[in-house]
Design a protein around this motif. Structure first.
Motif, PDB file in Angstrom:
ATOM      1  N   PRO A   7      44.683 -20.053  25.793  1.00 15.74           N
ATOM      2  CA  PRO A   7      45.805 -19.554  24.988  1.00 15.74           C
ATOM      3  C   PRO A   7      45.600 -18.125  24.485  1.00 15.74           C
ATOM      4  O   PRO A   7      44.493 -17.744  24.097  1.00 15.74           O
ATOM      5  CB  PRO A   7      45.864 -20.544  23.818  1.00 15.74           C
ATOM      6  CG  PRO A   7      44.496 -21.132  23.736  1.00 15.74           C
ATOM      7  CD  PRO A   7      43.933 -21.116  25.111  1.00 15.74           C
ATOM      8  N   LEU A   9      47.766 -15.193  21.995  1.00 13.29           N
ATOM      9  CA  LEU A   9      48.902 -14.835  21.148  1.00 13.29           C
ATOM     10  C   LEU A   9      48.931 -13.322  20.970  1.00 13.29           C
ATOM     11  O   LEU A   9      47.889 -12.708  20.718  1.00 13.29           O
ATOM     12  CB  LEU A   9      48.797 -15.487  19.771  1.00 13.29           C
ATOM     13  CG  LEU A   9      48.897 -17.008  19.644  1.00 13.29           C
ATOM     14  CD1 LEU A   9      48.746 -17.404  18.179  1.00 13.29           C
ATOM     15  CD2 LEU A   9      50.211 -17.515  20.184  1.00 13.29           C
ATOM     16  N   LEU A  14      53.104 -16.752  21.906  1.00  8.65           N
ATOM     17  CA  LEU A  14      52.245 -17.300  22.957  1.00  8.65           C
ATOM     18  C   LEU A  14      52.644 -16.691  24.295  1.00  8.65           C
ATOM     19  O   LEU A  14      53.797 -16.771  24.707  1.00  8.65           O
ATOM     20  CB  LEU A  14      52.387 -18.820  23.005  1.00  8.65           C
ATOM     21  CG  LEU A  14      51.455 -19.576  23.961  1.00  8.65           C
ATOM     22  CD1 LEU A  14      49.998 -19.415  23.542  1.00  8.65           C
ATOM     23  CD2 LEU A  14      51.844 -21.051  24.014  1.00  8.65           C
ATOM     24  N   TRP A  82      48.826 -18.034  12.615  1.00  6.66           N
ATOM     25  CA  TRP A  82      48.658 -17.751  14.044  1.00  6.66           C
ATOM     26  C   TRP A  82      47.328 -18.295  14.559  1.00  6.66           C
ATOM     27  O   TRP A  82      47.263 -18.876  15.641  1.00  6.66           O
ATOM     28  CB  TRP A  82      48.734 -16.240  14.286  1.00  6.66           C
ATOM     29  CG  TRP A  82      50.074 -15.626  14.025  1.00  6.66           C
ATOM     30  CD1 TRP A  82      51.242 -16.279  13.763  1.00  6.66           C
ATOM     31  CD2 TRP A  82      50.374 -14.230  14.001  1.00  6.66           C
ATOM     32  NE1 TRP A  82      52.261 -15.380  13.579  1.00  6.66           N
ATOM     33  CE2 TRP A  82      51.761 -14.109  13.726  1.00  6.66           C
ATOM     34  CE3 TRP A  82      49.633 -13.075  14.182  1.00  6.66           C
ATOM     35  CZ2 TRP A  82      52.394 -12.878  13.627  1.00  6.66           C
ATOM     36  CZ3 TRP A  82      50.254 -11.837  14.087  1.00  6.66           C
ATOM     37  CH2 TRP A  82      51.630 -11.742  13.812  1.00  6.66           C
ATOM     38  N   LYS A  85      47.447 -22.043  14.983  1.00  8.47           N
ATOM     39  CA  LYS A  85      48.250 -22.361  16.158  1.00  8.47           C
ATOM     40  C   LYS A  85      47.407 -22.240  17.426  1.00  8.47           C
ATOM     41  O   LYS A  85      47.429 -23.117  18.305  1.00  8.47           O
ATOM     42  CB  LYS A  85      49.455 -21.415  16.222  1.00  8.47           C
ATOM     43  CG  LYS A  85      50.353 -21.593  17.438  1.00  8.47           C
ATOM     44  CD  LYS A  85      51.503 -20.592  17.385  1.00  8.47           C
ATOM     45  CE  LYS A  85      52.413 -20.693  18.599  1.00  8.47           C
ATOM     46  NZ  LYS A  85      53.516 -19.692  18.546  1.00  8.47           N
ATOM     47  N   LEU A  86      46.632 -21.168  17.507  1.00 11.27           N
ATOM     48  CA  LEU A  86      45.778 -20.931  18.672  1.00 11.27           C
ATOM     49  C   LEU A  86      44.670 -21.975  18.763  1.00 11.27           C
ATOM     50  O   LEU A  86      44.374 -22.497  19.844  1.00 11.27           O
ATOM     51  CB  LEU A  86      45.181 -19.524  18.570  1.00 11.27           C
ATOM     52  CG  LEU A  86      44.589 -18.921  19.840  1.00 11.27           C
ATOM     53  CD1 LEU A  86      45.660 -18.709  20.891  1.00 11.27           C
ATOM     54  CD2 LEU A  86      43.891 -17.600  19.526  1.00 11.27           C
TER      55      LEU A  86
END
Length: 302
Positions: A7, A9, A14, A82, A85-86
């Motif tokens: 992943p 960002l 994303l 963020w 999320k990652l």
């Protein structure tokens, strides 16, 4: 994990890791004028993802930004959102955060081609050897003893990487950096510590003008709380060569004993014991400000 699934960002969005990019006009690409941070994320015994030393990392991010006169546009809350999320996408690993400057000040007509960016990359944890062999090298780019220059997490790591390459060419695992007059600094990407008569010694951040290590701050606290005597100061390489054991620390290495510095060989038994204490305690909590008990002088002034 295949590269397609790693992943990435950019400014919270994303993106496909194979096509995510910054502009060729970005000053960070052209001159290394930006800053970065790397955070270790690990699941604890309950399966919860823990950002090791989260508050210390934010303290260092904003301190680094102040040092290079960079304005971080996002709040801590947004950046943390963020990051989480990652981490949920990647799991246990390391998150590298890159803050790019965009175009140089004054070139307003170019800003649309190269805006400032915050890039977050998830990486798997690297595999290291269980013992380090270090080549001592003079490090002429050190900020010691300058009062103007302060070692920070800027993007300009070419000199550090050069030291590692020189050491690897000589069949060492990495380099050990020292001042021209022989005082201990750090490794290219790790802190250096030594043991003498059961007590632990670490170069002072303020005295040696070296990068404040978050892993070192936490692990020395864990060891201090276990009854180990820990010291910080200015140490000559002669003291390191006379030590009983030596070990390195960093976010992804955690703690690795040193088997050899130059031609000098060391025992590693105590280092492996310390490593187990460090591994067990790192995920004790995410936020360590107010809980650091060792003398290690991690700067919290912003």
């Amino acid at each position: 994990m295949s590269v397609q699934k790693i992943p990435v960002l950019v400014n919270g969005e994303l993106l496909d890791p194979k096509t995510a990019a910054v502009s060729v006009w970005d000053t960070t690409l052209q001159r290394g004028d930006g800053l970065f941070e790397m955070i270790y994320v690990k699941r604890n015994a309950e399966g919860k993802l823990v950002f090791v030393g989260l508050d210390l990392h934010f303290a260092r991010i904003f301190r680094s930004a102040k040092q290079i006169m960079y304005q971080v546009d996002q709040s801590r809350d947004v950046l943390e959102q963020w990051m989480r999320k990652l981490a949920e996408l990647g799991g246990t690993g390391k998150i590298r955060i890159l803050f790019t400057r965009g175009v140089e000040d004054g070139k307003t007509e170019m800003k649309e081609f190269a805006p400032k960016s915050v890039i977050m990359l998830w990486h798997p944890v690297p595999q290291y050897k269980d013992r380090e062999e270090l080549l001592p090298l003079e490090y002429p780019w050190s900020c010691y003893p300058s009062k103007t220059c302060q070692t920070t997490k800027w993007m300009s790591y070419a000199s550090n990487m050069l030291m590692t390459r020189i050491a690897e060419k000589e069949e060492f695992t990495d380099a050990l950096l020292m001042t021209p007059d022989g005082y201990l600094l750090e490794g290219p990407t790790f802190s250096i510590n030594f043991i003498k008569n059961g007590e632990i010694y670490t170069p002072s951040v303020k005295q040696m003008n070296i990068l404040p290590s978050i892993t070192t701050a936490i692990v020395l606290t864990l060891l201090h709380n276990k009854g180990y005597k820990t010291h910080i100061g200015k140490y000559h390489m002669d003291e390191v060569l006379a030590a009983d054991e030596v070990f390195v620390m960093s976010a992804t290495r955690i703690l690795i004993p040193v088997e050899r510095i130059g031609e000098k060989k060391y025992t590693v038994e105590e280092g492996f014991k310390l490593r187990e204490i460090a591994k067990e305690g790192l995920t004790e909590r995410e936020n360590w400000i107010g809980h650091l008990t060792s003398p290690y002088d991690f700067p919290l002034d912003l």
